[in-house]
Design a protein around this motif. Structure first.
Motif, PDB file in Angstrom:
ATOM      1  N   GLU A 157     -91.000  73.129  31.597  1.00 49.75           N
ATOM      2  CA  GLU A 157     -91.053  74.358  32.039  1.00 49.75           C
ATOM      3  C   GLU A 157     -89.944  75.532  30.675  1.00 49.75           C
ATOM      4  O   GLU A 157     -89.802  76.453  30.550  1.00 49.75           O
ATOM      5  N   MET A 158     -89.302  74.511  29.944  1.00 52.76           N
ATOM      6  CA  MET A 158     -88.576  74.742  29.178  1.00 52.76           C
ATOM      7  C   MET A 158     -89.076  75.469  27.460  1.00 52.76           C
ATOM      8  O   MET A 158     -89.856  76.558  27.421  1.00 52.76           O
ATOM      9  N   VAL A 201     -72.831  70.364  34.050  1.00 51.43           N
ATOM     10  CA  VAL A 201     -72.710  68.732  33.111  1.00 51.43           C
ATOM     11  C   VAL A 201     -71.159  69.570  32.063  1.00 51.43           C
ATOM     12  O   VAL A 201     -71.017  68.723  31.582  1.00 51.43           O
ATOM     13  N   ARG A 256     -86.430  68.191  36.746  1.00 50.32           N
ATOM     14  CA  ARG A 256     -87.863  68.633  36.283  1.00 50.32           C
ATOM     15  C   ARG A 256     -87.969  67.821  35.001  1.00 50.32           C
ATOM     16  O   ARG A 256     -87.006  67.164  34.027  1.00 50.32           O
ATOM     17  N   GLY A 281     -90.357  66.023  19.578  1.00 51.38           N
ATOM     18  CA  GLY A 281     -91.665  67.709  19.131  1.00 51.38           C
ATOM     19  C   GLY A 281     -91.342  68.721  20.232  1.00 51.38           C
ATOM     20  O   GLY A 281     -90.554  68.079  21.331  1.00 51.38           O
ATOM     21  N   ALA A 291     -74.360  69.193  39.900  1.00 49.21           N
ATOM     22  CA  ALA A 291     -72.966  69.334  38.494  1.00 49.21           C
ATOM     23  C   ALA A 291     -73.806  69.561  37.352  1.00 49.21           C
ATOM     24  O   ALA A 291     -74.799  70.026  36.892  1.00 49.21           O
TER      25      ALA A 291
END
Ligand code: NAP
Length: 250
Positions: A187-188, A61, A13, A182, A59
């Motif tokens: 979603e973050m 990371v 995403r 920036g 996976a």
């Protein structure tokens, strides 16, 4: 020329998904790596629906064995890796006095160790091909941001990592650059607004008012630069940190 192979981490995403779509649109076969294979399916479907090639691979990371297995899987599917985008990311924001060991280790593990493990696993393919592109996602938070001692340290660390890869790998036709976004609406940032108890629309409006171009960024603003840096035209750009923030930063 045969189709170049790209891996994008955290590509289920947000910015990673946009980067994967852009790389596919510019002719790459794309390994869509995210925590679970299922998570990457939507990105793969969007790419294949548009006529591109992609495979979803699950996976973490920050785990060496999972990283090696994921890279092997993509190579088995499409061939040696030419482009790596280290994008997977997490936030564990807290003021220093409340930041736990786990907040610190998790953020370092995903951003810094993850980028190291993925780059180490992919570099031999790039060196052998005498062509490679590594793009690391840093952040404007590398310049310092309240509540993000862990994240800003990791994102600043990625800038030094990037420059060192550029120095070591340049002679083999491999470039390494960092993009430092920036505010990008994903979603973050939505989760950050939620954590602060602010409506996401209002959060974006307030941020946009402080940005010279008077809007927040989109994942495609970053995806477009990833695709450019991955291409032949960017072969003389290496070891750079490119802030993409709708204006200059201090
Ligand atoms: P996002 O929407 O939260 O997406 C991050 C992706 O990374 C998610 O799909 C997540 O999977 C995945 N991920 C997390 N931990 C992982 C791990 N250990 N292994 C593999 N995948 C993992 O974030 P984004 O906003 O698109 O940000 C992408 C990158 O840009 C991050 O590195 C971020 O720090 C950086 N960045 C973002 C902004 C911004 O304003 N959005 C600004 C500057 C820099 P799950 O969903 O399963 O957790």
């Amino acid at each position: 020329m045969s189709q170049r192979v790209a891996i994008v981490t955290g590509a289920a995403r947000g910015i990673g998904a946009a980067a994967a779509r852009r790389l596919a649109a510019s002719g790459h076969a794309v390994g869509v790596v995210d925590l679970t294979e299922d998570g990457g399916r939507e990105t793969v479907e969007a790419i294949t629906a548009a006529g591109g090639k992609a495979v979803a691979v699950g996976a973490d990371v920050s785990d060496p064995a999972q990283v090696d297995a994921a890279v092997k899987r993509v190579v088995a599917e499409f061939g040696p890796v030419a482009v790596l985008v280290n994008n997977a990311g997490v936030l564990r924001d807290n003021l220093l006095f409340k930041m736990t060991d786990d907040d610190w280790d998790t953020v370092m593990g995903v951003h810094l160790k993850g980028a190291f493990l993925m780059s180490r696993a992919c570099q031999s393919h790039m060196v052998e091909q005498r062509f490679g592109r590594i793009v690391n996602l840093s952040s404007s938070s590398a310049l310092g941001n309240r509540g993000q001692a862990n994240y800003s340290a990791a994102k600043a660390g990625l800038q030094g990592f990037t420059k060192t890869l550029a120095i070591e790998l340049g002679q083999f036709g491999v470039t390494a650059n960092a993009i430092a976004p920036g505010f990008i609406a994903t979603e973050m940032t939505a989760a950050t607004a939620a954590r602060m108890g602010v409506d996401f629309e209002e959060f974006q409006k307030a941020s946009a008012a402080r940005i010279p171009v008077r809007r927040v960024g989109t994942p495609d603003d970053i995806g477009a630069l990833v695709a450019f840096l991955a291409g032949d035209d960017a072969g003389f750009i290496s070891g750079q940190v490119i802030y993409v923030a709708g204006g200059p930063l201090d």
